[in-house]
Design a protein around this motif. Structure first.
Motif, PDB file in Angstrom:
ATOM      1  N   LEU A  46       0.840  -1.207   0.000  1.00 53.36           N
ATOM      2  CA  LEU A  46       0.000   0.000   0.000  1.00 53.36           C
ATOM      3  C   LEU A  46       0.872   1.254   0.000  1.00 53.36           C
ATOM      4  CD1 LEU A  46      -2.837  -1.094   2.442  1.00 53.36           C
ATOM      5  CD2 LEU A  46      -3.026  -0.689  -0.004  1.00 53.36           C
ATOM      6  N   ALA A  47       1.931   1.253   0.816  1.00 59.42           N
ATOM      7  CA  ALA A  47       2.817   2.418   0.860  1.00 59.42           C
ATOM      8  C   ALA A  47       3.501   2.610  -0.493  1.00 59.42           C
ATOM      9  CB  ALA A  47       3.854   2.246   1.970  1.00 59.42           C
ATOM     10  N   ALA A  48       3.935   1.488  -1.094  1.00 59.88           N
ATOM     11  CA  ALA A  48       4.603   1.583  -2.394  1.00 59.88           C
ATOM     12  C   ALA A  48       3.632   2.098  -3.457  1.00 59.88           C
ATOM     13  CB  ALA A  48       5.169   0.221  -2.798  1.00 59.88           C
TER      14      ALA A  48
ATOM     15  N   GLY B 187       7.678   2.832   0.953  1.00 57.74           N
ATOM     16  CA  GLY B 187       7.357   4.128   0.360  1.00 57.74           C
ATOM     17  C   GLY B 187       8.613   4.844  -0.112  1.00 57.74           C
ATOM     18  N   ALA B 188       9.619   4.883   0.759  1.00 56.48           N
ATOM     19  CA  ALA B 188      10.854   5.594   0.434  1.00 56.48           C
ATOM     20  C   ALA B 188      11.567   4.927  -0.750  1.00 56.48           C
ATOM     21  CB  ALA B 188      11.766   5.629   1.661  1.00 56.48           C
ATOM     22  N   ALA B 189      11.638   3.595  -0.735  1.00 55.57           N
ATOM     23  CA  ALA B 189      12.335   2.883  -1.809  1.00 55.57           C
ATOM     24  C   ALA B 189      11.619   3.088  -3.148  1.00 55.57           C
ATOM     25  CB  ALA B 189      12.446   1.400  -1.476  1.00 55.57           C
ATOM     26  N   THR B 190      10.285   3.158  -3.093  1.00 54.97           N
ATOM     27  CA  THR B 190       9.525   3.378  -4.328  1.00 54.97           C
ATOM     28  C   THR B 190       9.828   4.748  -4.919  1.00 54.97           C
ATOM     29  OG1 THR B 190       7.770   1.990  -3.451  1.00 54.97           O
ATOM     30  CG2 THR B 190       7.224   3.344  -5.348  1.00 54.97           C
ATOM     31  N   VAL B 191       9.939   5.751  -4.055  1.00 55.60           N
ATOM     32  CA  VAL B 191      10.267   7.095  -4.531  1.00 55.60           C
ATOM     33  C   VAL B 191      11.651   7.083  -5.177  1.00 55.60           C
ATOM     34  CG1 VAL B 191      10.733   9.472  -3.828  1.00 55.60           C
ATOM     35  CG2 VAL B 191       8.770   8.252  -2.868  1.00 55.60           C
ATOM     36  N   LEU B 192      12.618   6.414  -4.515  1.00 53.59           N
ATOM     37  CA  LEU B 192      13.980   6.352  -5.058  1.00 53.59           C
ATOM     38  C   LEU B 192      14.012   5.617  -6.399  1.00 53.59           C
ATOM     39  CD1 LEU B 192      16.058   5.610  -1.829  1.00 53.59           C
ATOM     40  CD2 LEU B 192      15.921   7.755  -3.112  1.00 53.59           C
ATOM     41  N   VAL B 204       9.848  -3.040  -6.683  1.00 56.09           N
ATOM     42  CA  VAL B 204      11.119  -2.945  -5.963  1.00 56.09           C
ATOM     43  C   VAL B 204      10.853  -2.401  -4.557  1.00 56.09           C
ATOM     44  CG1 VAL B 204      13.355  -1.771  -5.907  1.00 56.09           C
ATOM     45  CG2 VAL B 204      12.432  -2.618  -8.080  1.00 56.09           C
ATOM     46  N   GLY B 205      10.040  -1.350  -4.487  1.00 55.67           N
ATOM     47  CA  GLY B 205       9.736  -0.734  -3.196  1.00 55.67           C
ATOM     48  C   GLY B 205       9.020  -1.684  -2.262  1.00 55.67           C
ATOM     49  N   ALA B 206       8.025  -2.403  -2.783  1.00 55.00           N
ATOM     50  CA  ALA B 206       7.271  -3.337  -1.942  1.00 55.00           C
ATOM     51  C   ALA B 206       8.184  -4.443  -1.411  1.00 55.00           C
ATOM     52  CB  ALA B 206       6.101  -3.929  -2.727  1.00 55.00           C
TER      53      ALA B 206
END
Lengths: 101, 230
Positions: A46-48, B187-192, B204-206
């Motif tokens: 969900l966060a991703a 969340g942070a990894a998805t932004v990166l 990748v972020g998940a």
């Protein structure tokens, strides 16, 4: 892949995720590590998703209205599980700040 | 038990009404064929996965869409595990049908009835589940009919991330710290990773989030006996 094929594929996958223990593995022992990983999949995904929707190419990007909407939704989500309330509060903040900006 | 199933289902369905509307708007925004979008309410029948699917299909990232929708769905396996003992006492047809209808709300409704008489459990479950199925498909269809009359400058597309935020945050309140770590890192990894093609940064972020959650659970000093590796 056509859109309908994608829907069918996800439909199959969804059924599998629901049926896996009821139909298949009811009497097997599941490793604790796997169960633990499953617990983290929900919040991580969900966060991703939120991050991806905002920052990926073609996403909405983050301006003041989006930041305000998300902040309001988070603040609201800390107090209630009611999705309708969270949706209304988040969108209201987004609109108000968007109109002011 | 049939009546009670429906009566219990109604209040749980109410929050799904705006959700169905957001889904309908996402379908209209995505450019996915309306009937294909609507068919997802019957075929997939899982709001978060449908929303993920149509949004990413609209972005032209079919494989990322399918994979992400799979990942969003893995939580159902936990429901399946928790309810498996109750379903062991049921006929085979109902194990198939009951599995197909096991949405979040059905888990909430059925879980307290796990130890009911098997016939009562089945009637209760079926009546509530069929109500949910019909209501969800109707609401999606109504949303598709009403959606085009909503002006685009309302920015209703932003309701999608708000909806996911609303599903995420309450689940973190009072949750074990590793869960929070999983969400923050994801969340942070998805932004990166936002520049990766086809929105694969999401996956990748998940994955980074799940690994971070597992790592955090290892480091956490207090572990309950069930969490010790088998």
């Amino acid at each position: 892949m056509s859109d309908l094929a994608a829907v069918l594929l996800v439909g199959l996958g969804t059924f599998a995720s629901r049926a896996v223990f009821i139909l298949g593995l009811a009497n097997r022992r599941i490793p604790a590590r796997v169960l633990q990983a499953l617990e983290y999949v929900g919040p991580a995904t969900l966060a991703a998703l939120v991050a991806s929707l905002l920052t990926s190419e073609g996403g909405s990007g983050i301006g003041w209205p989006e930041a305000a909407g998300l902040a309001a939704a988070v603040a609201c989500g800390l107090r209630t599980r009611n999705l309708t309330v969270i949706l209304v509060v988040g969108m209201a903040a987004y609109w108000v700040v968007g109109a002011a900006a | 038990m049939r009546r009670r199933g429906i009566l219990d289902a109604v209040p749980l369905f109410i929050p799904a009404i705006p959700f169905a509307f957001v889904l309908a708007v996402a379908i209209l925004d995505s450019g996915v064929n309306e009937m294909t979008g609507l068919s997802s309410s019957l075929i997939v029948y899982a709001g978060a996965a449908q929303l993920t699917l149509v949004t990413l299909l609209g972005a032209g990232a079919a494989w990322a869409a399918v994979t992400a929708a799979f990942v969003v769905n893995t939580r159902h396996a936990l429901y399946s595990l928790a309810l498996a003992p109750a379903f062991q006492r049921q006929p085979a047809w109902f194990r198939w049908v009951g599995s197909a209808l096991l949405i979040d709300q059905m888990f909430v409704l059925a879980e307290p009835h796990r130890d009911d008489d098997p016939d009562d459990f089945r009637r209760y479950y079926l009546s509530a589940a069929l109500f949910m199925l019909v209501a969800w498909n109707l609401c999606t269809a109504v949303g598709l009919l009403v959606g085009p009359s909503v002006p685009t400058d309302w920015g209703l597309g932003f309701a999608v991330p708000v909806m996911f935020t609303g599903m995420l945050v309450p689940g973190l309140v009072g949750a074990a710290p590793p869960k929070v770590v999983a969400a923050v890192v994801a969340g942070a990894a998805t932004v990166l990773a936002a520049d990766l093609p086809n929105r694969s940064g999401l996956l990748v972020g998940a994955a980074a989030g799940v690994l971070a959650g597992l790592a955090a659970a290892r480091l956490a000093p207090a572990r309950s006996p069930q969490e010790v590796d088998a």
